[in-house]
Design an enzyme around this catalytic site. Structure first.
Site, PDB file in Angstrom:
ATOM      1  NE  ARG A  17      -8.095  -6.104 -20.443  1.00  0.00           N
ATOM      2  CZ  ARG A  17      -8.279  -4.944 -21.478  1.00  0.00           C
ATOM      3  NH1 ARG A  17      -7.400  -4.063 -21.204  1.00  0.00           N
ATOM      4  NH2 ARG A  17      -8.865  -4.834 -22.415  1.00  0.00           N
ATOM      5  CD  GLU A  77       0.554  -6.645  10.955  1.00  0.00           C
ATOM      6  OE1 GLU A  77       0.173  -5.424  10.968  1.00  0.00           O
ATOM      7  OE2 GLU A  77      -0.279  -7.509  11.028  1.00  0.00           O
ATOM      8  CG  ASP A  83      -9.109  -1.535 -22.966  1.00  0.00           C
ATOM      9  OD1 ASP A  83     -10.233  -2.221 -23.399  1.00  0.00           O
ATOM     10  OD2 ASP A  83      -8.042  -2.060 -22.775  1.00  0.00           O
ATOM     11  N   PRO A  89       0.818  -1.245  -0.067  1.00  0.00           N
ATOM     12  CG  PRO A  89      -0.347  -1.261   2.242  1.00  0.00           C
ATOM     13  CD  PRO A  89       0.535  -1.914   1.323  1.00  0.00           C
TER      14      PRO A  89
END
Ligand code: 4HQ
Length: 257
Positions: A162, A124, A177, A97
């Protein structure tokens, strides 16, 4: 230019404590087809296979105390060495993160690589010395906390795979897209022409491909303004888009009188 850009095959190695999670991922849909077509060459390495001792411990308590466990650096670097024997040119990416936010632009630049190694943490997180010594970049799939990097790795691999030339047929090309040109996509419709009392826009049934193309560009622009105005903050408008916006302005002005 890289091997992937030339013959379109990309080697992807995932380091994880849960390699079983990737079985169904490699085995379905476009990812499976990419592997079968030799566009994507996956390898999953179980970090635990590179841990020492009878119990093959991969985690330990954090120095300084506190709750949760930390992934030990030695099994990670041993697993990474094994990965690098097979993918010697790969950049090592850690799902975290704290990483740079993954987006379509990052997917595009990763799709140009020949080899990628993705490290999935659990608990963690991983010992900072492994990150400092061995990780080239940290990637976050969004501002939320997962229980492990595996889903993040699948998101990254899915979005990147992709984009490898030859993975999508012309049928489901990546060219139109959402995000490929900084706009969300126009609405999509299939049969029947009337469903729940809602009609498919007439222009799409007209067979006039120039009109259809213009409708799609206009629809993408208005949907982006309504649903994702943030996407327009940085973006420049093409001459055709400026014409569309000016027509709206004229229409709005004539409504206001
Ligand atoms: N993680 N984007 C792995 C994430 C995450 C994210 C939290 C990474 C737990 C062990 N990964 N650790 N957001 O939430 O990629």
């Amino acid at each position: 230019m890289g091997e992937a850009a030339v013959d379109g095959t990309m080697k992807v190695c995932v380091l994880t404590l849960f390699p079983e999670l990737f079985g169904p991922f490699w085995d379905h849909g476009i990812i499976r087809r990419a592997i079968q077509g030799d566009k994507l060459n996956p390898l999953t390495i179980n970090i635990r296979d590179h841990a020492e001792g009878r119990h093959r411990v991969t985690d330990d308590r954090p120095y300084g105390g506190g709750c949760g466990m930390v992934m030990k650096p030695e099994p990670l670097s041993a697993a990474l060495s094994a990965a690098k024997q097979r993918l010697p040119m790969a950049k090592t990416l850690l799902l975290s993160p704290q990483g740079k936010r993954f987006d379509q632009q990052m997917a595009q630049s990763l799709a140009a690589a020949d080899e990628l190694i993705l490290v999935c943490g659990r608990y963690e997180g991983v010992d900072e010395r492994f990150i400092d010594g061995h990780v080239d970049a940290e990637i976050s799939i969004g501002d939320f906390v997962l229980t492990g990097g595996e889903l993040g790795a699948m998101v990254v691999i899915d979005a990147v795979a992709r984009l490898i030339p030859g993975v999508l047929g012309n049928e489901d090309s990546a060219e139109n897209d959402t995000f490929s040109d900084g706009l969300v996509e126009h609405a999509h419709y299939t049969r029947p022409p009337v469903y729940d009392n809602q009609r498919v826009p007439d222009v799409l049934l007209s067979g006039n491909h120039q009109e259809i193309d213009r409708w799609r560009r206009e629809a993408a622009l208005i949907r982006t303004m309504l649903k994702r105005p943030d996407l327009l903050d940085q973006r420049e408008f093409s001459p055709q888009e400026r014409e569309i916006l000016k027509k709206w302005r004229r229409d709005i002005d004539s409504l206001l009188g």
